[in-house]
Design an enzyme around this catalytic site. Structure first.
Site, PDB file in Angstrom:
ATOM      1  N   ASP A   9      41.568  10.323  24.158  1.00 33.40           N
ATOM      2  CA  ASP A   9      41.564  11.767  23.899  1.00 33.40           C
ATOM      3  C   ASP A   9      40.655  12.562  24.825  1.00 33.40           C
ATOM      4  O   ASP A   9      41.054  13.567  25.402  1.00 33.40           O
ATOM      5  CB  ASP A   9      41.080  12.021  22.457  1.00 33.40           C
ATOM      6  CG  ASP A   9      42.230  12.120  21.486  1.00 33.40           C
ATOM      7  OD1 ASP A   9      41.990  11.923  20.290  1.00 33.40           O
ATOM      8  OD2 ASP A   9      43.356  12.374  21.948  1.00 33.40           O
TER       9      ASP A   9
HETATM   10  O1  CEZ Z   1      39.732  10.260  17.963  1.00 32.15           O
HETATM   11  C1  CEZ Z   1      40.484   9.138  18.346  1.00 32.15           C
HETATM   12  C2  CEZ Z   1      41.932   9.581  18.155  1.00 32.15           C
HETATM   13  O2  CEZ Z   1      42.147   9.798  16.796  1.00 32.15           O
HETATM   14  O3  CEZ Z   1      40.221   8.783  19.675  1.00 32.15           O
HETATM   15  C3  CEZ Z   1      41.088   7.741  20.181  1.00 32.15           C
HETATM   16  C4  CEZ Z   1      42.530   8.244  20.141  1.00 32.15           C
HETATM   17  O4  CEZ Z   1      43.416   7.285  20.660  1.00 32.15           O
HETATM   18  C5  CEZ Z   1      42.897   8.527  18.698  1.00 32.15           C
HETATM   19  O5  CEZ Z   1      44.202   8.990  18.613  1.00 32.15           O
HETATM   20  C6  CEZ Z   1      40.623   7.408  21.584  1.00 32.15           C
HETATM   21  O6  CEZ Z   1      40.321   8.542  22.297  1.00 32.15           O
HETATM   22  O7  CEZ Z   1      37.815  13.912  20.447  1.00 32.15           O
HETATM   23  C7  CEZ Z   1      36.986  13.019  20.530  1.00 32.15           C
HETATM   24  O8  CEZ Z   1      36.129  12.924  21.370  1.00 32.15           O
HETATM   25  C8  CEZ Z   1      36.979  11.969  19.411  1.00 32.15           C
HETATM   26  O9  CEZ Z   1      36.270  10.852  19.844  1.00 32.15           O
HETATM   27  C9  CEZ Z   1      38.285  11.507  19.166  1.00 32.15           C
HETATM   28  O10 CEZ Z   1      38.747  11.133  20.406  1.00 32.15           O
HETATM   29  C10 CEZ Z   1      38.387  10.288  18.276  1.00 32.15           C
HETATM   30  C11 CEZ Z   1      37.595  10.444  16.994  1.00 32.15           C
HETATM   31  O11 CEZ Z   1      36.307  10.064  17.160  1.00 32.15           O
HETATM   32  C12 CEZ Z   1      38.093   9.524  15.907  1.00 32.15           C
HETATM   33  O12 CEZ Z   1      37.899   8.243  16.304  1.00 32.15           O
END
Ligand code: CEZ
Length: 786
Positions: A472
């Site tokens: 993300d």
């Molecule tokens: O969210 C996850 C997402 O729900 O991060 C994963 C992604 O594949 C999942 O779909 C890897 O990036 O926005 C941020 O910085 C957060 O770190 C999100 O990326 C993260 C949340 O911490 C939940 O884990």
């Protein structure tokens, strides 16, 4: 002893200081509470968007859970003061905020309730938290017992802070008729239209009891006084609560009962805490959960949780793994798949991967998720960043950031669903598009998603990353429109090969050949532009710079870029060997393989936000368990089963005090990460995020079922190809598959060249059953060398 009890269905932690952030969680489709062993709580509910009903004492993020939730004296929680009115001594159960040295502390989270047993100076406090199945409410049962031989005069004072609910309007009062403390607020807003939307919100948090308190207090500041939560002024010198209201002051549910307990005598209390729209709703909830029988509520909730305990029962030499796989893992998968992580617009990749796990628990839910995703797909084939679960909601936060990977998960979820259920009819389901009423079959929807994916490539035939792929916060590699994702190239190749199998069985050889060709082209481009000499680069930036390469001082090697190359069959054996070596040398830690290393310690504005996270936290080089699960999947895919099992094993917190202390969590769920930056920040390496919202759970469950146990669907039949680790000599499992029951015994026989299998005592050629009959019980015995 800190251990699993009740044959793995409950855990006992008997030291509140071993892992201060240790927690467990309960949920239903409208609410979730993560309850910390020491009494702190993070809770939220749907109204219809996610909201809090107990707030931190200042303005905070309303909507989502944070990794490594930090607790602090005034953090929301559920606290129970006990004052001995002879000695004046005060302690609080379960531990915060008084933190008195206890004679006995036992935190005992179960599958469908959370309990504590606390003892101090001859007084035992037993706490139990239950949730109803359908309503948003916490039901607390408290038993106070005088363990001594002499009469005891005690004051029992539950303290449920509500916190800073609104800067516009917050307060509270005691309603004698309802025997409830009613904490009122008005959710802040500016826009006129928001007023009409907010009119339906549950802006009340209430605290009700099953008996009239001797005293009460609603203003937290009046309760604390100068003494603070550690030694509230209201309870000093034998004092009692002041009976005050809260007037634009942080309110709290605080009641006092003065008890005279004879030797061995006990007193029981039932308390109710939660949000409400108005007093009528409070009356309805207290009628049900304070005045009504509790046992049926507990039974219904336990049935709800047990309805999600999945289709596998494992009996292996690894009892910790058995407890986890038989109870806590499917529970975590069920939480994701049944509540969609308590959001109204789940990220599409999360929605589909959570569905991936539900295939083994409630496949009809996965079917619904696949068809709903297709119904929100664009006519072009593009799959949206988020899925709207309610007509009156919108895409929010990260779902407003363009990511390019969502088609991959539609393919993987649909193929896995068909493999497990045999339900090929889903491919004929007719669905329209989000921007066109013209209907098409799901088969066409998924195929068009891949055609769209194949079209979104640069002149190197590598896929654009826009502002992120699976990662993300990797938002600046391609925000100028040129940067490409090496991981997505591999994942697309894997998805195309995967869907080609479906096309072939749908007698659509032309599409199958096209997909194979496209996958081949991608693999060629990956080898041509992304092979860095010992491993594959993660991608190429807008400025044409490959990253995740030897030359990088930080983010030098990315795990996902290797795992998915294995899944896509990109590397030849030599490349594969050097990749595995590089992973062992640079990414492996005692807690699992890091997502990449070294972690970034400074912003790279051609990679993005991921590099700004604290080194070793979140996606910035943590042991990000979702990526570790992908790695395990890729290892089983290339026949590296020992390595595959090692990855799965390392991901588990073991019920040993030292592991619980180091990781800072209980063995009740997989967190989204354990701190990485193992060589840069060794002190905090392995520390758990304690965030149980993670796609890891689904993948882990699928790998245990389809790879470790090896019983998986294969067209109309079933394949049974167990891949146990070398250290096991035998294991067995029971598996519900297509409404048939498979009882499988697996024994090691090193002399054998090929598996020898019998089904219901009849020898079977190979290890595949052509047909599976629902309702049948298949006694399977396998002897094989491993
Ligand atoms: O969210 C996850 C997402 O729900 O991060 C994963 C992604 O594949 C999942 O779909 C890897 O990036 O926005 C941020 O910085 C957060 O770190 C999100 O990326 C993260 C949340 O911490 C939940 O884990």
């Amino acid at each position: 002893m800190t251990s699993f009890i009740e044959s793995g269905q409950r855990f006992r932690l008997n030291d509140p200081t071993l892992a201060p952030n240790a927690a467990s969680y309960l949920w239903n489709r409208k609410m979730m509470i993560q309850m910390n062993a020491r009494g702190y709580a993070v809770s939220q509910y749907m109204d219809p968007e996610p909201r809090k009903y107990a707030h931190v004492p200042t303005i905070a993020a309303q909507t989502f859970m944070q990794p490594e939730q930090d607790y602090f004296p005034h953090h929301p929680g559920r606290f129970f003061y006990i004052r001995d009115n002879q000695s004046g001594d005060l302690f609080s159960a379960p531990y915060e905020p008084v933190r008195a040295k206890l004679d006995r502390f036992s935190f005992e989270p179960g599958l469908s309730d959370i309990r504590w047993v606390i003892e101090k100076d001859g007084v035992r406090v037993e706490l139990r938290l239950d949730l109803p199945v359908e309503d948003v409410a916490e039901i607390w049962s408290v038993r106070i017992t005088n363990l001594t031989g002499a009469k005891k005069s005690l004051s029992f004072v539950p303290f449920f802070p509500v916190g800073y609910s609104s800067w516009m309007n917050r307060g509270g009062h005691f309603d004698a008729a309802l025997n409830t403390i009613v904490c009122t607020s008005v959710t802040p807003y500016q826009k006129v239209e928001q007023y009409f939307k907010n009119k339906a919100l549950k802006d009340i948090t209430f605290f009700a009891a099953d008996r009239t308190p001797d005293y009460f207090e609603v203003a937290q500041v009046a309760f604390e006084g100068e003494g603070g939560l550690h030694n509230p002024s209201a309870l000093q010198d034998g004092g009692h609560l002041g009976g005050g209201d809260a007037s634009y002051e942080n309110p709290a549910g605080i009641m006092q009962w003065d008890l005279s307990l004879g030797a061995g005598a006990s007193e029981d209390f039932r308390l109710l805490f939660g949000p409400a729209f108005d007093k009528a709703e409070i009356a309805a909830l207290t009628e049900k959960y304070i005045n009504g029988a509790l046992e049926p509520v507990q039974r219904d909730y336990d049935n709800y949780i047990r309805s999600g305990l999945g289709s596998l029962e494992l009996h292996s030499p690894d009892e910790d793994l058995d407890h986890f796989v038989n109870y806590w893992l499917p529970r975590q998968v069920f939480y994701h798949g049944d509540t969609h992580r308590l959001t109204t617009d789940p990220q599409t990749r999360n929605y589909l991967q959570d569905g991936l796990g539900m295939i083994f628990i409630a496949p009809e839910r996965t079917r619904t998720a696949i068809l709903k995703t297709a119904s929100q797909q664009f006519f072009s084939g593009k799959v949206p960043d988020g899925i709207l679960l309610r007509p009156d909601t919108e895409l929010k936060y990260i779902n407003q950031i363009p990511h390019t990977d969502h088609a991959v998960w539609l393919v993987i979820a649909t193929k896995a669903y068909i493999d497990e259920t045999g339900d090929r009819a889903i491919l004929e389901e007719k669905i329209a598009w989000t921007d066109s009423d013209e209907e098409a079959t799901l088969y066409e929807h998924v195929t068009r998603a891949l055609r769209f994916l194949a079209s979104e490539v640069d002149d190197r035939n590598l896929p654009y990353i826009a502002q992120g792929d699976w990662c993300d916060p990797m938002n600046m590699v391609g925000y100028k429109g040129k940067g490409v994702s090496g991981w997505l190239a591999e994942a697309s190749s894997h998805a195309m090969t995967t869907w080609a199998d479906i096309c072939r069985t749908e007698n659509d050889g032309e599409t199958a050949d096209w997909l194979k060709h496209e996958a081949g082209k991608l693999n060629d481009s990956i080898n041509r532009y992304l092979w860095d000499g010992s491993w594959y680069a993660r991608g190429i930036t807008d400025d044409g710079i490959a990253f995740g390469v030897e030359a990088d001082t930080e983010g030098r090697i990315y795990l996902n870029a290797q795992s998915w190359a294995f899944l896509a069959g990109v590397p030849d054996p030599d490349k594969q060997a050097s990749m595995l070596q590089a992973i062992d040398d640079q990414l492996d830690t005692p807690y699992g393989a890091a997502m990449f290393a070294p972690a970034y310690t400074a912003m790279r504005d051609d990679v993005g936000r991921v590099t700004q996270k604290w080194p070793g936290n979140g996606e910035n080089g943590a042991v990000y368990n979702h990526a570790a699960a992908f790695y395990a999947a890729s290892l089983y895919h290339i026949g590296e089963k020992e390595r595959g099992f090692a990855v799965l094993s390392k991901m588990l917190t073991r019920p040993r005090a030292q592991d619980i202390k180091t990781r800072g969590q209980l063995p009740l769920y997989l967190p989204n990460y354990y701190r990485g930056a193992y060589y840069q920040y060794p002190r905090t390496a392995g520390r758990s995020s304690n965030l149980f919202n993670t796609g890891t759970a689904s993948w882990y469950y699928r790998l245990v079922i389809e790879q470790l146990c090896g019983l998986r669907g294969d067209g109309d039949g079933v394949l049974i190809a167990p891949q146990p680790p070398a250290e096991w000599d035998r294991f067995s499992f029971k598996r519900l598959f297509r409404n048939a029951t498979f009882k499988v015994e697996v024994n090691k026989d090193t002399a054998l060249k090929a598996p020898v299998m019998t089904v219901n005592a009849a020898p079977i050629e190979g290890n595949r059953l052509k047909q599976v009959e629902a309702g049948q019980i298949y006694e399977v015995h396998i002897r094989l060398a491993w």
